[in-house]
Design an enzyme around this catalytic site. Sequence first.
Site, mmCIF file in Angstrom:
data_model
loop_
_atom_site.group_PDB
_atom_site.id
_atom_site.type_symbol
_atom_site.label_atom_id
_atom_site.label_comp_id
_atom_site.label_asym_id
_atom_site.label_seq_id
_atom_site.Cartn_x
_atom_site.Cartn_y
_atom_site.Cartn_z
ATOM 1 N N THR A 187 34.680 -16.012 24.420
ATOM 2 C CA THR A 187 35.240 -16.637 23.234
ATOM 3 C C THR A 187 34.059 -17.142 22.397
ATOM 4 O O THR A 187 32.909 -17.057 22.827
ATOM 5 C CB THR A 187 36.167 -17.812 23.602
ATOM 6 O OG1 THR A 187 35.382 -18.877 24.166
ATOM 7 C CG2 THR A 187 37.222 -17.373 24.611
ATOM 8 N N GLU A 341 41.134 -13.411 24.820
ATOM 9 C CA GLU A 341 41.813 -13.554 26.106
ATOM 10 C C GLU A 341 42.809 -12.425 26.374
ATOM 11 O O GLU A 341 43.206 -12.193 27.511
ATOM 12 C CB GLU A 341 42.557 -14.898 26.163
ATOM 13 C CG GLU A 341 41.645 -16.106 26.248
ATOM 14 C CD GLU A 341 41.175 -16.635 24.910
ATOM 15 O OE1 GLU A 341 40.672 -17.774 24.863
ATOM 16 O OE2 GLU A 341 41.300 -15.906 23.898
ATOM 17 N N LYS A 451 37.513 -18.806 10.084
ATOM 18 C CA LYS A 451 37.179 -17.401 10.328
ATOM 19 C C LYS A 451 36.535 -16.846 9.062
ATOM 20 O O LYS A 451 37.200 -16.520 8.092
ATOM 21 C CB LYS A 451 38.414 -16.587 10.700
ATOM 22 C CG LYS A 451 38.063 -15.219 11.271
ATOM 23 C CD LYS A 451 39.267 -14.511 11.857
ATOM 24 C CE LYS A 451 38.848 -13.252 12.592
ATOM 25 N NZ LYS A 451 39.999 -12.537 13.177
ATOM 26 N N TRP A 456 34.132 -16.512 13.933
ATOM 27 C CA TRP A 456 34.609 -17.891 13.988
ATOM 28 C C TRP A 456 33.467 -18.892 13.760
ATOM 29 O O TRP A 456 32.345 -18.693 14.225
ATOM 30 C CB TRP A 456 35.241 -18.193 15.348
ATOM 31 C CG TRP A 456 36.469 -17.415 15.659
ATOM 32 C CD1 TRP A 456 36.615 -16.459 16.625
ATOM 33 C CD2 TRP A 456 37.746 -17.513 15.016
ATOM 34 N NE1 TRP A 456 37.889 -15.975 16.624
ATOM 35 C CE2 TRP A 456 38.608 -16.595 15.640
ATOM 36 C CE3 TRP A 456 38.237 -18.291 13.971
ATOM 37 C CZ2 TRP A 456 39.931 -16.442 15.269
ATOM 38 C CZ3 TRP A 456 39.556 -18.134 13.584
ATOM 39 C CH2 TRP A 456 40.390 -17.222 14.240
#
Length: 562
Positions: A187, A341, A451, A456
């Site tokens: 992530t 994920e 974003k 991000w």
Amino acid sequence: MIQRQEFPQVGYNYQLILKHILEHTAKMRPEGEIVYRDHFRENYAQLYERCQRLSNALKGLDVKEGSKVICFEWNTHRFLETYFAVPCMGAMLHMGNPLLTPEQISYLINRAEDDVVIFNKDFTSIIESISDKLTTVKHYIILADDEKLPKTALHPISEYEALLRAASPEYEYPDLNENTVASLSNTTGTTGDPKICFFTHRDHVMHTLIWSNMLLGFSGERGLDPRRDIIIQLVPMFHAHGWGIPYIATFLGCKQVYSGRFDPKIFLEMLKKEKHPGQGGYMACVATMLNMIISHPEVEQYKEYFNGLIYEGGGMRLNTILAKKAKELGMDICSGWGMTEAYPKVGLQYLKPHMFDWPEDKKIEFLSGTGIAPPFVEQRVIDEQGNDVAKNGKEVGEVVLRAPWLTMGYYKDAEKSKELWRDGWMHTGDMATIDKEESVLIIDRSKDVVKSGGEWISTLTLENLINMHPKVQEVVVFAAQSEKWGERPVVLLVPKDEYKGKISEAELKEHMTQYVKEGKILKWWIPERFIFVDQIPRTSVGKFDKKAIRLTYGGVLEGKEG
């Protein structure tokens, strides 16, 4: 005993592992092309040989089953080779995102305990700057178009092509258990340190099978013909497995086109060179990249090559203005969504038969939604009590998921894994509506990240660093709309009483620049605007009300305020 006699288990227990994709395509489509700019052109038979050479080279560096290899690379044939060579030998491929901060990169390498770092020469300075902090790395491998090693203190280090030339072209890939972990994907650290997701061979194969099926029959108006059409890799391959496209393209035996680091002019030239006007194709990328292509001053000169090209957008929702411009260029459109994920993909927005005769504007509006779940994905939108919201496209809830390729947890983090998986469902943190067509529309990111250009930016990180300025009382960072980048960070700031009227945007940006130098943030993370206010809106429990802030200030960069 009775069951064993009735159902004797004497057959071959075939495992869903990645080597079967590579070996099948090399055998059935050996002449299929893989192109990287003007630098390299190979076919699937050569891909298979080069993968075996890479596996042998890594074996010579003591990479074995269970080892971890991290790769920092642009979209190239070399990255495609690591996609197969590393996991097929039983090791794990760790997707290295070079757009994270140096501090985050060193954290991830150490946390994963990576043994080998493979990196493009463009990232030499980044790797050098953190090398003294890396505790498990035993070898470095340079990726360079000119096949030359740069001057560097990194040691031991090898050049990729030299390793391959010296290695044997034959490697017998083992019959791994399909539940062997094949890859690690990060992530982006929007709520603290980045987390590491893990995916097995079975996860990869299941994702590839289902999304190949969706690409063939449901993407755009007609879908893709893999025997005739091409696939262009624009999504960065270090991000969420490049949306799974490298594995899908290889499974289908398509001609694959890799343009390296994204540049709209280079993309246009490759499109012209590698796709003839009557040929179909597929490309996927975030809206920022599409906008850079469509807005290029020479795009009209390439219009005939867009005909038959399926464009798949990703994110909360495809911008309808961009979608219309894409259609005007001759592209077919659809929209997909996912998250790190989720491997990444769990939804695709496509037309159902009763929608084929809809007016064009209505089609575009629907196709710009977030996505419908494909087979083997269970997608629900639930309220705070865990009940499904009404499928009326109005009631808002959280998207929760089940699918046979979702990460089963976070690497070395049992507590956050339990937070992710609650009551047997993966909780995405995305707030959405769902309608009678089972079409989900994500309306907000509960994590409040920005974003920008498809990447991000952590608002929490920025808030913490801005708060270190001695003149700042309190601060909140939020996402403002940006025509060019999709979103950009903007700051609401309350100065300390003695500094009201005595603090400037320039000195705050200078303050943030020091953290760029320290590797805590990247230069493009520096907020676009600082807005000075007397107070910041809060919720009833005293938290910053980012929803209200976005409603009031979300259009400030485009000259609009609520």
